[in-house]
Design an enzyme around this catalytic site. Structure first.
Site, mmCIF file in Angstrom:
data_model
loop_
_atom_site.group_PDB
_atom_site.id
_atom_site.type_symbol
_atom_site.label_atom_id
_atom_site.label_comp_id
_atom_site.label_asym_id
_atom_site.label_seq_id
_atom_site.Cartn_x
_atom_site.Cartn_y
_atom_site.Cartn_z
ATOM 1 C CE LYS A 189 41.545 80.083 36.237
ATOM 2 N NZ LYS A 189 40.671 79.254 35.374
ATOM 3 C CB SER B 143 40.163 75.978 37.271
ATOM 4 O OG SER B 143 40.050 76.740 36.092
ATOM 5 C CB SER C 133 37.561 76.512 34.245
ATOM 6 O OG SER C 133 38.099 75.268 34.612
#
Lengths: 493, 483, 95
Positions: free
Chosen positions: A79, A159, A183
């Site tokens: 990420k 996210s 997330s």
């Protein structure tokens, strides 16, 4: 020949160990799939040269009989919130769009040390603020699951939406995510994959761009419970550079996957069954409960009376912490800069230009709830209610071993639907995930069923502090019972 | 009582000090970078100090220990539970955009400092001591339109010591600051160097009519960096406030800057916007929990503090209050004094330290730490007087040579032949010569003019080049006159 | 509670953000909506409940007083928008 993209990490690890495949082959196949999958906009930065170099080194290691274990040679994605040495780290923002860290986050370093091959940095909501990747400066990622018209029109969630889309589409075998209020779990549910937010303090936060420090937790996303267990075992562990990481041994998570949950007591919180609940989600939840019963677990209804307050508490605390955490992006040391006549002008120009609307909105809210005259009414009160929420869990875990609940209130939403939602409506997507985030307990999402329109729906298994083992144990049984086809949802073409 | 005369009333002062003391430690309070002063720009800086993304603070245990030590030295309550808060504001030398400090739960609570002024002894209350991080430094004179930022100081541990508004005169505030500096220096928790900024002071001043019990709005005067300036700034600011009130105006709560060149205080532009620091508990750090054992261990290891030392100098060494006070204001001075007085009369040593030594050091801009006359040598000099080797007068000359050469006094006395004459035969011979050359004066003495004996002693000293012990000269003179 | 455009302006200044009138209006409405929604917390009885600051209960996160870091001036300057002679450079600050 084996379709390398379809493999789980655990399967690829076996084949690598038997030298039936090489890391170079595995990596090359994923790099090719990444090219094909660019329509999903899962990656912000691809690092193919580095990936191939890593893969070659891994193969050499293995040839010399020096394999580092199950993850050696496995291609993964990080990420873009994890600082990676010499690889651009943007937090999906404009303000960090040119930031080249000179250091590597603890978690990605651990994965590197385990021999993984990094394919690139994947998309996220800007500074992890959002549940759709729509707030990314680099554009939204697409869910590989298409809408009724076969279009890539759905959000992968967020996210960690880039991570989820990449894992689901076979653009990597596993990915790091991070979870502040859901997330990891919500995008896992939207994309039909697995992901675990471990106990707060289990993984080091050092080197991860901070959103809300008291809530942020790193975690893995993959295509099986087992793969998550393998990854988490590498990622977890005490780090003296993070005061909030906890000095307690990391257990052998794979050993938890016994397939036997007979006698386990599983709680179903009645407050999670909300008015107007999505029918598909309710059905999958019931199905999951039935799987657990069938496997010999004892399922009981429990009460967690402060559940409905978790969302507002979460938004106050997360935004307050974020407003302070994001003050360091000021145009002085490593961000973009927009000049101004005075220092304050430079700050204002830089920050207004460098942050997206959702980030600005949350900074405004967070600044406000900490400001003189409002601090007690908002922030302190939210912290008090946070304690009540944490105590709900404590009390529940006096009687049950784990809790089962939906991971998200709906299947993946379409971008068109989301465009018309006000902020509060989008925040409601975190309704099932924020309570466990506030309590700091581990929670795993895994796909259990499908919606009437053919989209995956995930459930969560929530455990006690530092008892990821029970979470994995129960999730593993549910995964097997569900028999969900966790093959990559391949991009056409 | 210190007051300012106005047309409508006499005014009294209400003064509180906030003193920032840089903690003596090897590393910074939340990072592993060096806390040392004076390095090349941005070389004592870690990624944590420069607030790079994802960087996290980890507390330095030495800063806790030093804070507790200081708290004990201030007779204060040590809080077994303390915690860190973020103080949010933007400034170029504050990389995080917040300062990690302790608002809600400071590590040290209430205590006091004893001060001694012309109006007597008083205990000045200490409100709290909290631990926080220092900011970096902005340099404004390297470019016409730019400021340059050096973060070497960013993250160095600071103790902020906040007094109660207990002081009533510039003198009292000055003494409080001197005493506080003496304490932290004695403890080794801060070097107290106001020139280099390792000790910095903000002054809160308000005035009120004599007899009033309310507190009027106070003004914070920033960065007053010497004891003298603190006293001056208070006087100037208090007079300004009295003038405002006497002219029918009101003093508003604000931050002002002391300008010693123009002898005025003026409003700080950068502080015009009322600040809202939005303090909240730092989620990156855990609470600090101290045990009784830990606190007691530190208490047991405390060195003797200036106040206790002073009392001991008076009661055990027989020094005057004033001498004891002067000798204990500075740990280096008391250390010097105690070394010099080994085996000597403390009072005599005190006189030499406060007289000739301080005189010489002041004149040459030196301190006891770099004094050319070592404590041991000064003690030896006093010893030479005591055992009659040299006279007090000769000793002054020897001292001058010691200061220039750093040599031991015995060596100087030997080299220069300054040893006091104690060969009675030789002295008697000298006396006889002087007596015979001055028969008229001898006759006068014998006739009862005793005062002339002093004249003879002077002649003897002069003839011997001061090397004769005056007591011995007197004694032998009497003997000869009686013959 | 009304989070109006004036509040937005004040809060934006604290956060060093430069909003246009249009943005102020937009954010005022949105943040006001969020604040109305969080008002529901007022109905919770929190008497005697201690604020929860951290879910971590350990307290031994402490470092020995040893210099382990620093000497990375070049790394620090690598991403700087403006630097000179090993300093960060910003528009002149006035006092």
């Amino acid at each position: 020949m084996t379709d390398l993209i379809n493999l789980h990490i655990s399967e690829a690890a076996d084949l690598l160990a038997k030298k039936e495949i090489s890391s170079v082959e595995l990596t090359r196949a994923h790099l090719a799939e990444m090219e094909k999958g660019r329509v999903l906009n899962a990656y912000i930065t691809e690092t193919p040269e580095r990936a191939m170099a890593d893969a070659e080194v891994s193969d050499k290691r293995r040839a010399n009989g020096e394999s580092l274990g199950a993850l050696d040679g496995i291609p993964i994605a990080n990420k873009d919130l994890y600082c990676t040495k010499d690889v651009r780290t943007t937090a999906a923002s404009k303000i960090l769009s040119n930031f080249l860290p000179t250091y590597e986050s603890t978690v990605t370093q651990k994965l590197k040390d385990a021999g993984t091959v990094m394919l690139g940095k994947v998309n996220t909501d800007q500074f992890a603020m959002g549940g759709s990747t729509r707030t990314s400066y680099f554009g939204e990622s697409k869910n590989p699951w298409t809408d009724a018209n076969g279009e890539y029109a759905l959000t992968p969630g967020g996210s960690s939406g880039g991570s989820a889309a990449a894992v689901a589409a076979g653009l990597c075998m596993g990915a790091t995510g991070s979870d502040t209020g859901g997330s990891i779990r919500q995008p896992a549910s939207f994309c039909g994959i697995t992901g675990i937010k471990p106990t707060y303090g289990r993984c080091s936060r050092w080197g991860i761009v901070a959103f809300a420090s008291s809530l942020d937790q790193a975690g893995p996303m993959a295509r099986s419970v087992k793969d998550c267990a393998i990854m988490l075992e590498s990622m977890a562990g005490y780090d003296k550079k993070d005061s909030t990481s906890v000095n307690t041994p990391v257990p052998n998570y794979l050993s938890a996957l016994t397939g036997d949950i007979r006698g386990k007591k599983i709680g179903v919180p009645k407050e999670y069954r909300m008015d107007g609940m999505n029918e598909d989600v309710a059905k999958v939840w019931d199905k999951g409960i039935q799987f657990l019963k069938d496997a010999g677990a004892e399922v009981v209804e429990i009460s967690m009376p402060h559940t409905k307050y978790a969302l507002p508490v979460y938004y106050i605390i997360a935004c307050a912490e974020a407003s302070s955490n994001l003050s360091r992006y000021d145009g002085v040391r490593y961000t973009t800069r927009v000049e101004g006549a005075t220092l304050d002008d430079m700050y204002k120009n830089t920050r207004t230009d460098g942050f997206g609307d959702e980030v600005i909105r949350r900074i405004l809210l967070g600044t406000f709830v900490l400001s003189a005259g409002f601090y007690d009414a908002y922030y302190t009160r939210a912290q008090r209610v946070r304690r009540l929420i944490a105590e709900d869990f404590k009390k529940a875990f006096e009687t049950v071993d784990a809790i089962v609940a939906p991971a998200a209130p709906t299947p993946a939403l379409s971008f068109a639907d989301m465009a018309n939602m006000d902020p509060v409506s989008t925040y409601l997507g975190d309704v099932f995930t924020t309570p466990s985030s506030l309590a700091g307990v581990p929670a795993m999402a895994l796909p259990v069923g499908m919606s009437s329109n053919g989209l995956p729906i995930g459930l969560q298994i929530i455990g006690k502090h530092f008892d990821e083992n029970t979470v994995f144990q129960v999730a593993d049984v549910m995964e097997k019972s569900a028999g969900f086809n966790l093959m990559p949802h391949r991009v056409k073409g | 009582m210190y007051t300012i005369k106005g047309n409508t009333s006499d005014w009294e002062l209400v003064i509180g000090l906030e003193v920032h003391c840089q903690i003596i430690s090897k590393a910074k309070v939340f990072s592993g970078a060096s806390a040392e002063f004076g390095a090349e720009q941005n070389t004592h800086v870690s990624l944590v100090d420069a607030a790079f993304p994802g960087m996290l603070p980890v507390l330095n245990e030495e800063c806790i220990r030093q804070s507790v030590k200081t708290g004990l030295g201030l007779n204060a309550k040590i809080n077994k539970y303390s915690r860190f808060d973020r103080k949010n504001y933007f400034y170029a030398d504050l990389p995080q955009g917040y300062q990690i400090s302790q608002l809600y739960y400071p590590i040290v609570g209430e205590g006091f400092i004893e001060v001694h002024t012309s109006e007597g002894d008083r205990k000045i209350g200490v409100e709290r001591l909290h631990l926080e991080q220092d900011a970096g430094k902005s340099i404004h004179d390297m470019h016409p339109t730019k400021s340059f930022i050096d973060l070497n100081r960013s993250g160095v541990g600071l103790m902020e010591i906040v007094s109660k508004p207990d002081m009533r005169s510039p003198e009292e505030a000055g003494e409080y600051l001197r005493q506080l500096r003496a304490i932290v220096r004695a403890l080794g928790t801060c070097d107290g160097n106001m020139d280099e900024g390792s000790m910095r002071c903000d002054v809160n001043v308000s005035v009120r009519k004599v007899g009033e019990t309310i507190l009027r709005d106070r003004v914070e005067v920033k960065n007053v960096n010497s004891v003298r300036f603190v006293m001056q700034a208070i006087e100037i600011e208090a007079n300004r406030q009295v003038e405002v009130y006497e002219n029918g105006g009101t003093v508003r709560q604000e931050t002002r800057l002391f300008d010693p060149n123009n002898n005025e205080t003026r409003p700080m532009r950068s502080k015009e916007n009322a600040h809202d620091y939005r303090y909240f508990p730092d989620p990156d750090l855990l609470p600090v929990i101290l045990t009784d054992e830990y606190i007691e261990e530190i208490r047991a290891s405390l060195p003797e503090l200036p106040e206790a030392k002073k009392k001991r100098y008076v009661s055990e060494l027989g020094l005057t209050d004033y001498d004891a006070h002067v000798l204990t204001l500075d740990v280096e001075t008391s250390r010097y004094f105690e070394e010099a007085m080994i085996g000597q009369d403390p009072k005599k040593v005190a006189n030499w330290v406060m007289g000739d030594l301080f005189g010489y050091l002041n004149k040459n801009g030196l301190t006891v730490s770099n004094s050319p006359v070592s404590a041991k040598n000064l003690g030896a000099l006093v010893g030479l007087i005591a055992d009659g080797t040299i006279s007090g007068k000769i000793a002054k000359d020897v001292f001058e040579i010691m200061a220039e050469t750093g040599k031991e006094p015995a060596v100087i006395v030997e080299e220069k032949g300054l040893k006091q004459e104690s060969d009675t035969g030789a002295i008697e011979k000298l006396i006889e010569e002087i007596l015979s050359a001055n028969q008229d004066k001898v006759a006068e003495i014998k006739a009862g003019k005793d005062k002339l004996k002093g004249w003879f002693v002077g002649q003897i000293m002069k003839a011997s080049g001061g090397k004769v012990n005056p007591a011995l000269a007197n004694q032998l003179l009497d003997k000869k006159l009686a013959e | 509670m009304a989070f109006n455009e004036e509040t937005v302006a004040n809060v934006a200044n604290l956060a060093r953000l430069n909003l246009t009138d249009e943005q102020k209006q937009k954010f005022a409405g949105e943040v006001d909506g969020i604040l109305n929604w969080v008002e529901q917390l007022q109905e919770v009885n929190v008497d005697g409940i201690e604020p929860l600051v951290s879910v971590t209960e350990q307290t031994d996160a402490i470092r020995a007083d040893v210099v382990t870091d620093g000497g990375i001036q070049a790394d620090l300057m690598k991403n700087a928008p403006e630097s000179a002679h090993g300093f960060y450079v910003v528009p002149k600050m006035v006092e």
